[in-house]
Design a protein around this motif. Sequence first.
Motif, PDB file in Angstrom:
ATOM      1  N   ASP A 202       3.888  14.717   9.900  1.00  0.00           N
ATOM      2  CA  ASP A 202       5.130  14.016   9.545  1.00  0.00           C
ATOM      3  C   ASP A 202       4.919  12.997   8.435  1.00  0.00           C
ATOM      4  OD1 ASP A 202       6.410  15.419  11.578  1.00  0.00           O
ATOM      5  OD2 ASP A 202       6.043  13.842  13.064  1.00  0.00           O
ATOM      6  N   ASP A 203       3.658  12.660   8.144  1.00  0.00           N
ATOM      7  CA  ASP A 203       3.368  11.629   7.147  1.00  0.00           C
ATOM      8  C   ASP A 203       3.104  12.190   5.753  1.00  0.00           C
ATOM      9  OD1 ASP A 203       3.566   9.626   9.084  1.00  0.00           O
ATOM     10  OD2 ASP A 203       1.463   9.835   9.657  1.00  0.00           O
ATOM     11  N   VAL A 204       3.199  13.514   5.594  1.00  0.00           N
ATOM     12  CA  VAL A 204       2.993  14.129   4.279  1.00  0.00           C
ATOM     13  C   VAL A 204       4.290  14.034   3.473  1.00  0.00           C
ATOM     14  CG1 VAL A 204       2.436  16.241   3.021  1.00  0.00           C
ATOM     15  CG2 VAL A 204       1.212  15.678   5.137  1.00  0.00           C
ATOM     16  N   LEU A 205       4.181  13.484   2.266  1.00  0.00           N
ATOM     17  CA  LEU A 205       5.336  13.321   1.377  1.00  0.00           C
ATOM     18  C   LEU A 205       5.230  14.303   0.222  1.00  0.00           C
ATOM     19  CD1 LEU A 205       5.264   9.405   1.173  1.00  0.00           C
ATOM     20  CD2 LEU A 205       6.484  10.821   2.836  1.00  0.00           C
ATOM     21  N   ASP A 206       6.346  14.887  -0.150  1.00  0.00           N
ATOM     22  CA  ASP A 206       6.374  15.853  -1.255  1.00  0.00           C
ATOM     23  C   ASP A 206       7.227  15.294  -2.375  1.00  0.00           C
ATOM     24  OD1 ASP A 206       6.060  18.042  -2.802  1.00  0.00           O
ATOM     25  OD2 ASP A 206       6.780  19.503  -1.347  1.00  0.00           O
ATOM     26  N   ASP A 207       6.607  15.071  -3.530  1.00  0.00           N
ATOM     27  CA  ASP A 207       7.327  14.491  -4.657  1.00  0.00           C
ATOM     28  C   ASP A 207       7.072  15.326  -5.908  1.00  0.00           C
ATOM     29  OD1 ASP A 207       8.907  12.791  -6.077  1.00  0.00           O
ATOM     30  OD2 ASP A 207       7.783  10.971  -5.619  1.00  0.00           O
ATOM     31  N   VAL A 208       7.715  14.935  -6.993  1.00  0.00           N
ATOM     32  CA  VAL A 208       7.571  15.670  -8.250  1.00  0.00           C
ATOM     33  C   VAL A 208       6.114  15.694  -8.703  1.00  0.00           C
ATOM     34  CG1 VAL A 208       8.255  15.766 -10.676  1.00  0.00           C
ATOM     35  CG2 VAL A 208       9.924  15.086  -8.946  1.00  0.00           C
ATOM     36  N   GLY A 209       5.415  14.577  -8.514  1.00  0.00           N
ATOM     37  CA  GLY A 209       4.040  14.485  -8.985  1.00  0.00           C
ATOM     38  C   GLY A 209       3.023  15.152  -8.085  1.00  0.00           C
ATOM     39  N   GLY A 210       3.431  15.609  -6.920  1.00  0.00           N
ATOM     40  CA  GLY A 210       2.515  16.237  -5.969  1.00  0.00           C
ATOM     41  C   GLY A 210       2.712  15.662  -4.582  1.00  0.00           C
ATOM     42  N   ARG A 211       1.861  16.078  -3.686  1.00  0.00           N
ATOM     43  CA  ARG A 211       2.004  15.629  -2.300  1.00  0.00           C
ATOM     44  C   ARG A 211       1.074  14.452  -1.997  1.00  0.00           C
ATOM     45  NH1 ARG A 211       2.063  21.437   0.708  1.00  0.00           N
ATOM     46  NH2 ARG A 211       0.482  21.831  -0.884  1.00  0.00           N
ATOM     47  N   SER A 212       1.551  13.593  -1.100  1.00  0.00           N
ATOM     48  CA  SER A 212       0.818  12.381  -0.746  1.00  0.00           C
ATOM     49  C   SER A 212       0.882  12.173   0.760  1.00  0.00           C
ATOM     50  CB  SER A 212       1.413  11.154  -1.454  1.00  0.00           C
ATOM     51  OG  SER A 212       1.424  11.335  -2.858  1.00  0.00           O
ATOM     52  N   LEU A 213       0.065  11.235   1.228  1.00  0.00           N
ATOM     53  CA  LEU A 213       0.028  10.912   2.652  1.00  0.00           C
ATOM     54  C   LEU A 213       0.426   9.459   2.856  1.00  0.00           C
ATOM     55  CD1 LEU A 213      -0.844  12.000   5.511  1.00  0.00           C
ATOM     56  CD2 LEU A 213      -3.053  10.919   5.076  1.00  0.00           C
ATOM     57  N   MET A 214       1.401   9.240   3.742  1.00  0.00           N
ATOM     58  CA  MET A 214       1.776   7.887   4.120  1.00  0.00           C
ATOM     59  C   MET A 214       0.791   7.400   5.185  1.00  0.00           C
ATOM     60  SD  MET A 214       3.852   5.273   3.923  1.00  0.00           S
ATOM     61  CE  MET A 214       5.405   5.845   3.209  1.00  0.00           C
ATOM     62  N   VAL A 215       0.075   6.339   4.890  1.00  0.00           N
ATOM     63  CA  VAL A 215      -0.960   5.826   5.784  1.00  0.00           C
ATOM     64  C   VAL A 215      -0.529   4.471   6.335  1.00  0.00           C
ATOM     65  CG1 VAL A 215      -3.390   5.175   5.998  1.00  0.00           C
ATOM     66  CG2 VAL A 215      -2.725   6.992   4.408  1.00  0.00           C
ATOM     67  N   ARG A 216      -0.637   4.312   7.645  1.00  0.00           N
ATOM     68  CA  ARG A 216      -0.356   3.023   8.281  1.00  0.00           C
ATOM     69  C   ARG A 216      -1.685   2.372   8.634  1.00  0.00           C
ATOM     70  NH1 ARG A 216       3.289   6.709   9.363  1.00  0.00           N
ATOM     71  NH2 ARG A 216       5.512   6.188   9.210  1.00  0.00           N
ATOM     72  N   GLY A 217      -2.006   1.325   7.908  1.00  0.00           N
ATOM     73  CA  GLY A 217      -3.326   0.712   8.042  1.00  0.00           C
ATOM     74  C   GLY A 217      -3.316  -0.533   8.892  1.00  0.00           C
ATOM     75  N   LYS A 218      -4.274  -1.420   8.628  1.00  0.00           N
ATOM     76  CA  LYS A 218      -4.402  -2.657   9.388  1.00  0.00           C
ATOM     77  C   LYS A 218      -3.138  -3.493   9.253  1.00  0.00           C
ATOM     78  CE  LYS A 218      -9.430  -3.343   9.300  1.00  0.00           C
ATOM     79  NZ  LYS A 218     -10.508  -4.249   8.848  1.00  0.00           N
ATOM     80  N   GLY A 219      -2.750  -4.125  10.363  1.00  0.00           N
ATOM     81  CA  GLY A 219      -1.555  -4.952  10.345  1.00  0.00           C
ATOM     82  C   GLY A 219      -0.289  -4.151  10.131  1.00  0.00           C
ATOM     83  N   ASP A 220      -0.344  -2.834  10.420  1.00  0.00           N
ATOM     84  CA  ASP A 220       0.809  -1.941  10.261  1.00  0.00           C
ATOM     85  C   ASP A 220       1.304  -1.899   8.821  1.00  0.00           C
ATOM     86  OD1 ASP A 220       2.440  -0.047  11.485  1.00  0.00           O
ATOM     87  OD2 ASP A 220       4.117  -1.446  11.695  1.00  0.00           O
ATOM     88  N   LYS A 221       0.393  -2.171   7.871  1.00  0.00           N
ATOM     89  CA  LYS A 221       0.761  -2.094   6.453  1.00  0.00           C
ATOM     90  C   LYS A 221       0.684  -0.644   5.985  1.00  0.00           C
ATOM     91  CE  LYS A 221      -1.015  -6.703   5.707  1.00  0.00           C
ATOM     92  NZ  LYS A 221      -2.220  -7.467   5.388  1.00  0.00           N
ATOM     93  N   GLN A 222       1.649  -0.247   5.196  1.00  0.00           N
ATOM     94  CA  GLN A 222       1.724   1.133   4.733  1.00  0.00           C
ATOM     95  C   GLN A 222       1.250   1.254   3.295  1.00  0.00           C
ATOM     96  OE1 GLN A 222       5.721   2.540   5.335  1.00  0.00           O
ATOM     97  NE2 GLN A 222       5.549   2.543   7.554  1.00  0.00           N
ATOM     98  N   ARG A 223       0.633   2.376   3.014  1.00  0.00           N
ATOM     99  CA  ARG A 223       0.250   2.691   1.642  1.00  0.00           C
ATOM    100  C   ARG A 223       0.364   4.201   1.456  1.00  0.00           C
ATOM    101  NH1 ARG A 223      -4.679   2.240   4.383  1.00  0.00           N
ATOM    102  NH2 ARG A 223      -6.285   3.785   3.839  1.00  0.00           N
ATOM    103  N   ILE A 224       0.424   4.627   0.213  1.00  0.00           N
ATOM    104  CA  ILE A 224       0.559   6.054  -0.094  1.00  0.00           C
ATOM    105  C   ILE A 224      -0.686   6.510  -0.839  1.00  0.00           C
ATOM    106  CG2 ILE A 224       1.875   7.770  -1.379  1.00  0.00           C
ATOM    107  CD1 ILE A 224       4.351   6.095  -0.907  1.00  0.00           C
ATOM    108  N   VAL A 225      -1.304   7.576  -0.322  1.00  0.00           N
ATOM    109  CA  VAL A 225      -2.544   8.109  -0.887  1.00  0.00           C
ATOM    110  C   VAL A 225      -2.296   9.552  -1.358  1.00  0.00           C
ATOM    111  CG1 VAL A 225      -4.927   8.741  -0.381  1.00  0.00           C
ATOM    112  CG2 VAL A 225      -3.957   6.670   0.629  1.00  0.00           C
ATOM    113  N   PRO A 226      -2.644   9.872  -2.608  1.00  0.00           N
ATOM    114  CA  PRO A 226      -2.446  11.249  -3.086  1.00  0.00           C
ATOM    115  C   PRO A 226      -3.323  12.238  -2.326  1.00  0.00           C
ATOM    116  CG  PRO A 226      -3.727   9.961  -4.671  1.00  0.00           C
ATOM    117  CD  PRO A 226      -3.237   9.000  -3.643  1.00  0.00           C
ATOM    118  N   LEU A 227      -2.787  13.451  -2.131  1.00  0.00           N
ATOM    119  CA  LEU A 227      -3.493  14.487  -1.375  1.00  0.00           C
ATOM    120  C   LEU A 227      -3.798  15.702  -2.250  1.00  0.00           C
ATOM    121  CD1 LEU A 227      -1.485  14.733   1.983  1.00  0.00           C
ATOM    122  CD2 LEU A 227      -3.863  13.986   1.742  1.00  0.00           C
TER     123      LEU A 227
END
Length: 324
Positions: A202-227
Motif C-alpha cells: 500500500d506504500d508504493v507510489l506511482d508517479d510520472v518520474g517512476g515508482r517510489s516508497l512511502m516510508v514511515r520512520g522515527k517519530g512517525d515522520k514520512q519520507r519518499i524513497v525512489p524504487l
Amino acid sequence: MDLNLGPLVSPEVQGSNPCPATNRGRPSEFISGGLSHIHKAMATLSTMVCAMRKQFPAPQWADDVNHWLDSLKAAAYSPTTLSTRRCQLTALSHALGGSPLDVDADELVDYFASRSWKPETRKSARNAVVSFFRWLQASGKRDDDPSDELPSVRRPQAHPRPCPDRVIIRAMQRADDEERLMLRLGAECGLRRSEIAATSSDDVLDDVGGRSLMVRGKGDKQRIVPLPDNLADEILGHDGYCFPGRFGGHVEATYVGKRLSRLLGDWTPHSLRHRYATRMYEATGDIMLVSKLLGHESVETTQRYVAMPDSRLRIGLSSIALGA
C-alpha cells in the motif's frame, strides 16, 4: 492458563486405585513424582509473574510514570517512543524501588554507572530519566530535580561502515525470498530494520518520474524513497505487509535484525543503510539529498553514514605520483 502440570502420578500407578496392592511398597515414588510436577509448575508460574511485573512500573512509581507518559502522548510523541520510554522508566523503577519522590542524584548516577550500555542506549535512557524528573518538578511533585547531576553522555566519533557489495551478493545467494527482499530494502532503499518490517504494498507510489516508497520512520515522520522497477514489482506482489506477523500486523524489527545478521556475518543490518548513503552520495554529490532520503533531521548525522567514495580518493593519484 496452561501451566503444563503433567500427570501427578507415574503411568504404572494410574488407574481407579492410585495406590494398588502391587504398588503399596512404593508410596514415596508416588508422592515425589507428584511433588516434582507441582514444584516445576510453581517455578514456571513464579517466572511468569516476575516477567509480567517487569512490564509495568513498580507500584509506587506507576501513577507518576503513567501521567508522565500521558504528557508525552499529548505532545504527539510516537507510539514507538512512548513504548521505549515506558520500558526505560519501568527498568529504573524496579532497580531503585521505593518512590520516585525519594530518589536522589547519587542513586541515579550509581544506576547508570552499573549498566554496560552502548553510548546511544545510555544517551536515550538518560534523556528519558531527565524528562521524567523534570516533569515531576514542573508538576510540583518535587522541589528539586536529581537528574540535573547526571553527567552528559560522551558520544565517541562514529565512522561510516558501508557493507561491501560482495558481502551483500554472497548473502543474497544464501537467502530465501523473504530475506532477499529484506536485504534489498536495506541496501537499495536505505531502510532501517523497523521500516523494513513495516513495508507494505500500500506504500508504493506511482508517479510520472517512476515508482517510489512511502516510508514511515522515527517519530512517525514520512519520507519518499525512489524504487527500482523490479523491486517495486516485488513489493506490489504482496497483499499488504511484505512481512506479515503471526497474529496480524507486521513482524517486529528484531525479527528482521536477526535474519539479516545471520546472513551478513560480521556486518550489521545498519551497514546496509551506510552502503545506501555512500552510493547515493557518490552518484549525486548532494549531502542534503542523501540526508532527506535517510530521514535524518541533521546533515551532521548523515555525514557519519557516508564514506568517502574510493573513486574520489583516487582522482588525484596521477598528479601526486613521483615522476608524473
